[in-house]
Design an enzyme around this catalytic site. Structure first.
Site, mmCIF file in Angstrom:
data_model
loop_
_atom_site.group_PDB
_atom_site.id
_atom_site.type_symbol
_atom_site.label_atom_id
_atom_site.label_comp_id
_atom_site.label_asym_id
_atom_site.label_seq_id
_atom_site.Cartn_x
_atom_site.Cartn_y
_atom_site.Cartn_z
ATOM 1 N N CYS A 144 3.375 -5.626 0.599
ATOM 2 C CA CYS A 144 2.594 -5.988 1.787
ATOM 3 C C CYS A 144 3.412 -6.254 3.042
ATOM 4 O O CYS A 144 3.226 -5.615 4.075
ATOM 5 C CB CYS A 144 1.758 -7.228 1.485
ATOM 6 S SG CYS A 144 0.758 -7.125 -0.006
ATOM 7 N N HIS A 200 0.242 -11.874 7.118
ATOM 8 C CA HIS A 200 1.335 -11.771 6.143
ATOM 9 C C HIS A 200 2.678 -11.375 6.753
ATOM 10 O O HIS A 200 3.493 -10.707 6.108
ATOM 11 C CB HIS A 200 0.965 -10.799 5.013
ATOM 12 C CG HIS A 200 1.618 -11.173 3.702
ATOM 13 N ND1 HIS A 200 1.676 -10.303 2.624
ATOM 14 C CD2 HIS A 200 2.245 -12.314 3.302
ATOM 15 C CE1 HIS A 200 2.299 -10.896 1.627
ATOM 16 N NE2 HIS A 200 2.661 -12.114 2.014
#
Length: 673
Positions: A144, A200
């Protein structure tokens, strides 16, 4: 988190039967439509410069203009207070609205137009792809954090320090402030930018939050995973029963029980916590916020909407109503695959609703829609990369080669609608493709080189390049090579993070892909029994392997041809060494006890910044001790892969290491022929 459970939710399941209409004719002619009709008549490596191209006048560039008739039942006015109802708006297609939909952990086999097992249904995305351009060789990073950074900066993770790991809730690191991201580039061209969903990229200080990095608003989650209906951070929290999943309990009772067990919530609006959505499924939340942004936006000003769904990341769940709305999903045998298919179908519904809103708000005709995944699927959680090898977290095709397509009724010519692009496209290529290609502008070197107004960056070019002329025109694909990663710490997803003493790396050049010192992964099929299980096997650290594949002829990476082509291995090792010479130390940092203290003392049970302003801790000793980069070359890399091959092959590599003689060059050319 690998947690999975049947889900419950007290939120109303939402779906839309509205499907996107196929793209019409190609870019070129003027267009006039009523909003909501969705029908319209449409007739090389980046080099930074400080000269920005202003929009053409209509007389100079008539092909880039179109028009729509604004029809708004709520009589929405412009930002200057003017009334837009019934006015014809003339748009400039070099300043289109950009809607970037990022789906989390969607593998190669997890979108309808690629699917071979019949277990997933994505009709809205399939129809959009059929009217757009799909990408057959689209590559991301393998997890991610580095993927999202690469997409927004146009830089390989080795140049931002994000080559190792992914950010966990209590780790004080992220994308360094020295690197500008896409909304900062777009702001110079008048864009308003919004992020909805998963960030993130760092949350340990205020300067790392989305609204400090060019976005005008943020609604979503800061960390990497959450329970879909309770919004409890799932990167490490585990509790028995269904408390974390369904959100049906009394909030105060649930809050006390969850936070008392060391868990916490992760939902934010701009820089504040957003506690009022307990029990609302996050795909619906993110869809509704995106639609609100579209409805409130002034159509005459360019918009960048980055919609990053949490789905279909583990722990995957969906409301019970999903199975009654789509009874075919109940026929899927394997429970993990069933949950995954249900959650993915709700994402597809959200995309359909998004497109319907674009049409209703007179935005659709001048919108570039990008839909892709951030990395491959984890087969243990119901996703599928079949027939590609491996998983999220690793350097095989299954971890990095994922679905992606673009769709636009005005920007994609009719002849290109419904086609497939076979050029190598890396996730770092989006920024230059948008700015230099679609917008016909030039990237501001002050943002590339100096990290924006702070002037903190290093003199470094973008790694991305524009593919727009190749995508929509007749130009050849610009990319012949791409670096997939170089890492020198163990644990691809940051479990361990000790210096290895050697590199784990991968590079693609033409048809060839070299993987150095990787764990050995398999090909994972979805089990066809209720109690079947997928278990990843990797001997990444204790028994690393090195591979050479021809991924054009062998995309499934079935045949390792490294021993048959030693000079090709040698030349690709030299290319990895070339990139290695410009690599920066990794930014990874381990757990920080201050994070949880902030959650429970001042954060009200929500994760959030625990350092002041732009304050940050020193780099980890692991990143610094394992670095030692400037004096390393290809011979260092070669010296650490010998044990993965037989003696004869090692001797061949030593010959290649002696120098680029005419004989060895001839042999390499003969191999590739």
């Amino acid at each position: 988190s690998n947690s999975n459970s049947n889900s419950n939710s007290n939120s109303d399941a939402h779906t839309s039967s509205t499907q996107s209409e196929s793209a019409g004719a190609g870019a070129g002619a003027r267009a006039s439509t009523k909003a909501g009709s969705g029908k319209s008549k449409k007739g090389s490596e980046s080099k930074a410069s400080n000269v920005k191209s202003p929009p053409c006048s209509e007389s100079d560039c008539p092909q880039q203009f179109g028009s729509v008739l604004l029809h708004d039942t709520e009589s929405k006015g412009g930002r200057d207070g003017s009334e837009l109802e019934g006015l014809e708006y003339e748009y400039d297609s070099t300043r289109p609205h950009i809607v970037n939909v990022l789906i989390d952990d969607m593998g190669h086999n997890d979108i309808g137009y690629n699917n071979k097992d019949g277990d997933v249904w994505t009709p809205a995305m399939d129809e959009l792809a059929a009217g757009g351009i799909t990408m057959a060789r689209y590559y991301t990073q393998f997890t991610c954090t580095p993927s999202r950074a690469a997409m927004l900066t146009a830089k390989y993770p080795i140049h931002t320090g994000l080559q190792h790991g992914q950010i966990f809730y209590n780790e004080p690191w992220g994308l360094p402030l020295t690197h500008s991201i896409l909304p900062e580039y777009l702001k110079e061209f008048g864009y308003t930018s919004h992020i909805v969903g998963k960030w993130h990229l760092g949350h340990y200080n205020d300067a790392s939050l989305p609204t400090s990095r060019g976005f005008d608003s943020f609604f979503g989650m800061l960390d990497g995973a959450q329970f879909y209906s309770t919004h409890v951070d799932a990167m490490q929290c585990t509790l028995p029963g269904t408390l974390l999943y369904n959100g049906a309990e009394d909030y105060d009772t649930a809050f006390t029980e969850i936070t008392s067990k060391g868990c916490y919530f992760d939902l934010h609006q701009d820089n504040e916590t957003a506690p009022g959505y307990f029990g609302v499924y996050n795909t619906f939340l993110f869809r509704d916020r995106a639609i609100q942004i579209l409805r409130e936006h002034d159509v005459r000003e360019p918009l960048f909407l980055y919609l990053a769904f949490n789905a279909v990341h583990s722990p995957v769940s969906s409301p019970h109503e999903t199975y009654s709305m789509y009874p075919e999903i109940k026929n899927i045998v394997h429970p993990e695959r069933k949950r995954f298919a249900a959650a993915l179908r709700l994402v597809d519904d959200a995309v359909a609703d998004l497109v319907s809103t674009l049409k209703e708000e007179a935005l659709y005709d001048n919108t570039l829609l990008i839909i892709s995944s951030d990395n491959g699927a984890n087969p243990e959680n119901g996703g599928s990369n079949a027939p590609l090898r491996g998983s999220k977290g690793y350097l095989f095709e299954g971890g990095m080669r994922v679905p992606a397509f673009v769709h636009s009724p005005s920007l994609i010519p009719e002849a290109k609608a419904g086609t497939t692009y076979y050029g190598m496209f890396h996730i770092v290529d989006w920024l230059p493709t948008i700015v230099e290609g679609v917008m016909q502008a030039q990237v501001n070197p002050e943002l590339v080189y100096s990290g924006g107004p702070n002037g903190l960056g290093e003199d470094r070019q973008l790694d991305g390049m524009s593919h727009w002329d190749a995508l929509v025109g007749g130009a050849p694909p610009p990319r012949e090579e791409m670096l997939l990663n170089i890492d020198y710490l163990d644990g691809s997803l940051a479990y361990g993070s000790q210096p290895l003493g050697y590199d784990t790396a991968a590079l693609v050049h033409g048809p060839w892909k070299l993987i150095v010192n990787s764990g050995e992964l398999d090909w994972y099929e979805t089990p066809d029994t209720i109690d079947g299980a997928v278990s990843l096997f990797s001997s990444e650290v204790v028994n690393p392997h090195t591979y050479l594949f021809n991924v054009v002829d062998d995309p499934e990476e079935r045949t390792n041809v490294a021993e048959a082509y030693p000079h090709t291995v040698d030349r690709l090792l030299e290319r990895i060494a070339y990139y290695r010479s410009s690599m920066v130390t990794c930014e990874w940092r381990g757990d920080d006890v201050k994070a949880m203290h902030t959650v429970h003392s001042t954060g009200g049970g929500f994760i959030g910044p625990w350092y002041e302003a732009d304050e940050m801790p020193p780099k980890s000793s692991n990143c610094q001790d394992g670095f030692e980069i400037k004096n390393k070359d290809a011979s260092f890399i070669k010296s650490n892969i010998g044990r993965t091959f037989n003696t004869e092959f090692v001797e061949k590599l030593k010959v290649g290491d002696a120098g680029a003689t005419a004989a060895s060059e001839g042999a390499a050319a003969g191999e590739e022929g």
